[in-house]
Write a protein that holds these residues in place. Structure first.
Motif, PDB file in Angstrom:
ATOM      1  N   PHE A 167     -53.432 -35.869 -65.093  1.00 13.94           N
ATOM      2  CA  PHE A 167     -54.246 -36.915 -64.466  1.00 13.94           C
ATOM      3  C   PHE A 167     -55.074 -36.331 -63.318  1.00 13.94           C
ATOM      4  O   PHE A 167     -56.266 -36.631 -63.174  1.00 13.94           O
ATOM      5  CB  PHE A 167     -53.330 -38.026 -63.952  1.00 13.94           C
ATOM      6  CG  PHE A 167     -54.051 -39.158 -63.285  1.00 13.94           C
ATOM      7  CD1 PHE A 167     -54.814 -40.049 -64.027  1.00 13.94           C
ATOM      8  CD2 PHE A 167     -53.982 -39.329 -61.908  1.00 13.94           C
ATOM      9  CE1 PHE A 167     -55.496 -41.093 -63.407  1.00 13.94           C
ATOM     10  CE2 PHE A 167     -54.655 -40.363 -61.287  1.00 13.94           C
ATOM     11  CZ  PHE A 167     -55.417 -41.246 -62.033  1.00 13.94           C
ATOM     12  N   SER A 168     -54.460 -35.478 -62.531  1.00 16.33           N
ATOM     13  CA  SER A 168     -55.177 -34.836 -61.416  1.00 16.33           C
ATOM     14  C   SER A 168     -56.258 -33.894 -61.938  1.00 16.33           C
ATOM     15  O   SER A 168     -57.371 -33.839 -61.397  1.00 16.33           O
ATOM     16  CB  SER A 168     -54.187 -34.063 -60.535  1.00 16.33           C
ATOM     17  OG  SER A 168     -53.180 -34.910 -60.032  1.00 16.33           O
ATOM     18  N   ILE A 171     -59.435 -35.701 -63.217  1.00 13.55           N
ATOM     19  CA  ILE A 171     -60.260 -36.205 -62.107  1.00 13.55           C
ATOM     20  C   ILE A 171     -61.117 -35.083 -61.540  1.00 13.55           C
ATOM     21  O   ILE A 171     -62.324 -35.256 -61.281  1.00 13.55           O
ATOM     22  CB  ILE A 171     -59.373 -36.826 -61.012  1.00 13.55           C
ATOM     23  CG1 ILE A 171     -58.725 -38.114 -61.525  1.00 13.55           C
ATOM     24  CG2 ILE A 171     -60.193 -37.118 -59.755  1.00 13.55           C
ATOM     25  CD1 ILE A 171     -57.782 -38.764 -60.531  1.00 13.55           C
ATOM     26  N   GLY A 174     -63.748 -34.082 -64.225  1.00 10.62           N
ATOM     27  CA  GLY A 174     -64.781 -35.116 -64.300  1.00 10.62           C
ATOM     28  C   GLY A 174     -65.744 -35.046 -63.139  1.00 10.62           C
ATOM     29  O   GLY A 174     -66.964 -35.220 -63.311  1.00 10.62           O
ATOM     30  N   SER A 175     -65.231 -34.813 -61.956  1.00 10.61           N
ATOM     31  CA  SER A 175     -66.087 -34.715 -60.775  1.00 10.61           C
ATOM     32  C   SER A 175     -66.990 -33.484 -60.848  1.00 10.61           C
ATOM     33  O   SER A 175     -68.182 -33.549 -60.503  1.00 10.61           O
ATOM     34  CB  SER A 175     -65.216 -34.659 -59.506  1.00 10.61           C
ATOM     35  OG  SER A 175     -64.409 -35.812 -59.400  1.00 10.61           O
ATOM     36  N   ILE A 190     -68.851 -40.874 -61.999  1.00 11.36           N
ATOM     37  CA  ILE A 190     -67.623 -40.079 -62.104  1.00 11.36           C
ATOM     38  C   ILE A 190     -66.626 -40.672 -63.096  1.00 11.36           C
ATOM     39  O   ILE A 190     -66.022 -39.920 -63.881  1.00 11.36           O
ATOM     40  CB  ILE A 190     -66.994 -39.880 -60.711  1.00 11.36           C
ATOM     41  CG1 ILE A 190     -67.886 -38.940 -59.874  1.00 11.36           C
ATOM     42  CG2 ILE A 190     -65.585 -39.280 -60.830  1.00 11.36           C
ATOM     43  CD1 ILE A 190     -67.364 -38.662 -58.483  1.00 11.36           C
ATOM     44  N   PRO A 191     -66.388 -42.007 -63.108  1.00  4.61           N
ATOM     45  CA  PRO A 191     -65.466 -42.548 -64.134  1.00  4.61           C
ATOM     46  C   PRO A 191     -65.880 -42.192 -65.556  1.00  4.61           C
ATOM     47  O   PRO A 191     -65.034 -41.853 -66.396  1.00  4.61           O
ATOM     48  CB  PRO A 191     -65.533 -44.059 -63.893  1.00  4.61           C
ATOM     49  CG  PRO A 191     -65.838 -44.169 -62.433  1.00  4.61           C
ATOM     50  CD  PRO A 191     -66.783 -43.035 -62.139  1.00  4.61           C
ATOM     51  N   ILE A 194     -65.026 -38.646 -66.097  1.00  2.00           N
ATOM     52  CA  ILE A 194     -63.578 -38.480 -66.316  1.00  2.00           C
ATOM     53  C   ILE A 194     -63.222 -38.811 -67.763  1.00  2.00           C
ATOM     54  O   ILE A 194     -62.393 -38.144 -68.378  1.00  2.00           O
ATOM     55  CB  ILE A 194     -62.789 -39.366 -65.329  1.00  2.00           C
ATOM     56  CG1 ILE A 194     -62.944 -38.827 -63.902  1.00  2.00           C
ATOM     57  CG2 ILE A 194     -61.311 -39.429 -65.716  1.00  2.00           C
ATOM     58  CD1 ILE A 194     -62.319 -39.708 -62.845  1.00  2.00           C
ATOM     59  N   TYR A 195     -63.874 -39.844 -68.314  1.00  3.86           N
ATOM     60  CA  TYR A 195     -63.678 -40.167 -69.735  1.00  3.86           C
ATOM     61  C   TYR A 195     -64.028 -38.957 -70.597  1.00  3.86           C
ATOM     62  O   TYR A 195     -63.296 -38.590 -71.519  1.00  3.86           O
ATOM     63  CB  TYR A 195     -64.537 -41.372 -70.105  1.00  3.86           C
ATOM     64  CG  TYR A 195     -64.867 -41.466 -71.585  1.00  3.86           C
ATOM     65  CD1 TYR A 195     -63.928 -41.918 -72.501  1.00  3.86           C
ATOM     66  CD2 TYR A 195     -66.121 -41.073 -72.058  1.00  3.86           C
ATOM     67  CE1 TYR A 195     -64.223 -41.986 -73.850  1.00  3.86           C
ATOM     68  CE2 TYR A 195     -66.425 -41.135 -73.399  1.00  3.86           C
ATOM     69  CZ  TYR A 195     -65.478 -41.592 -74.293  1.00  3.86           C
ATOM     70  OH  TYR A 195     -65.771 -41.645 -75.636  1.00  3.86           O
TER      71      TYR A 195
END
Length: 282
Positions: A167-168, A171, A174-175, A190-191, A194-195
């Protein structure tokens, strides 16, 4: 599977005992017939729901499908009520695994009166086919399922740590890809980035968003390679725990203190010969 210690009391009416023998006990001929018919009915009802989701069939046989679904629901509702009234402790059955599944198998059709399309959720009925293990005496598969469950429980702390780490990572990835590519290349926020990171890291690769710049493509290549390494981690964790659980299961010997019978299943609590509670010797 029987609801343990939930058979009707000896003082219960004969009709209640008769219903219990038919709907809960597959050892009797009526019970076996009932269960086999039930399994075929479940399969047919799920098949009808799947056909209804196809527009060509729905346009031609829509009314027939609706009538059949309500007929199945009424039958399963009657069966559910028979199970409740035939047991000594209805609450124990209602909140058991099979009791909850049986309830969920009939709710969607009634819910469809309020929420359009919810009747398609009746495919949860497929879980009722788990009774096939009891009906056809496939207890060896149940013991293997318990070994698998034990392995998953033992792996839980490691899996949780692994998922938090992943999960980390997504993120961060994605960023970074958002900075490298930006909105002009489809990475609008960003979301959404992340996808993309989740899809790429799991090697699914839908292709609906893809890097356009050389830097982004190089970074994506690294992410894909990391994805293969990450997939191997949970597999290794579960495999080790599964081997350990299997070793413990095979090494356990259940000895009857009464008749000294050792020919009992590894997970048995009572002797299959005389019914006395077993002693475990590892």
């Amino acid at each position: 599977m029987k609801i343990r210690n939930n058979a009707p009391e000896t003082t219960a009416p004969n009709w209640k005992k008769a219903i219990y023998r038919v709907v809960f006990e597959a050892d009797t001929k009526p019970g076996k017939i009932f269960d086999v018919v039930l399994l075929w009915t479940i399969l047919f009802s799920v098949f009808i729901v799947m056909l209804e989701s196809i527009s060509e069939f729905k346009s031609s046989f829509g009314i027939v499908f609706v009538k059949l679904e309500w007929a199945f629901t009424i039958l399963f509702t009657a069966e559910y009520l028979f199970r409740i009234i035939s047991v000594a402790k209805p609450r124990r059955y209602i909140f058991s695994f099979y009791g909850i599944v049986d309830f969920l198998a009939i709710v969607p059709t009634y819910l469809s009166l309020l929420v359009t399309g919810s009747h398609f959720l009746v495919v949860v009925r497929i879980l009722r086919l788990l009774r096939v293990f009891r009906i056809f005496k496939l207890t060896q598969f149940l013991s293997q399922a318990e070994i698998l469950l034990a392995a998953l429980k033992a792996s839980r702390p490691k899996i949780i740590v692994f998922l938090l780490t992943v999960f980390s990572i997504v993120i961060i990835i994605g960023s970074l890809i958002y900075v490298l590519e930006g909105p002009e290349n489809g990475f609008r926020n960003i979301p959404l980035s992340i996808y993309w990171a989740i899809v790429t890291l799991t090697t699914v690769g839908y292709g609906d968003i893809s890097p356009q710049t050389p830097a982004g493509q190089f970074f994506a290549s690294i992410v894909m390679i990391i994805g293969y390494a990450i997939i191997a981690v949970p597999t290794g964790i579960v495999s080790v725990e599964l081997a350990e659980a299997s070793r413990k299961g095979k090494g356990r010997v259940s000895i009857c203190p009464g008749c000294k019978n050792k020919d009992n299943d590894a997970d048995a609590r009572f002797c299959k010969r005389c019914g006395i509670e077993l002693l475990s010797a590892d």
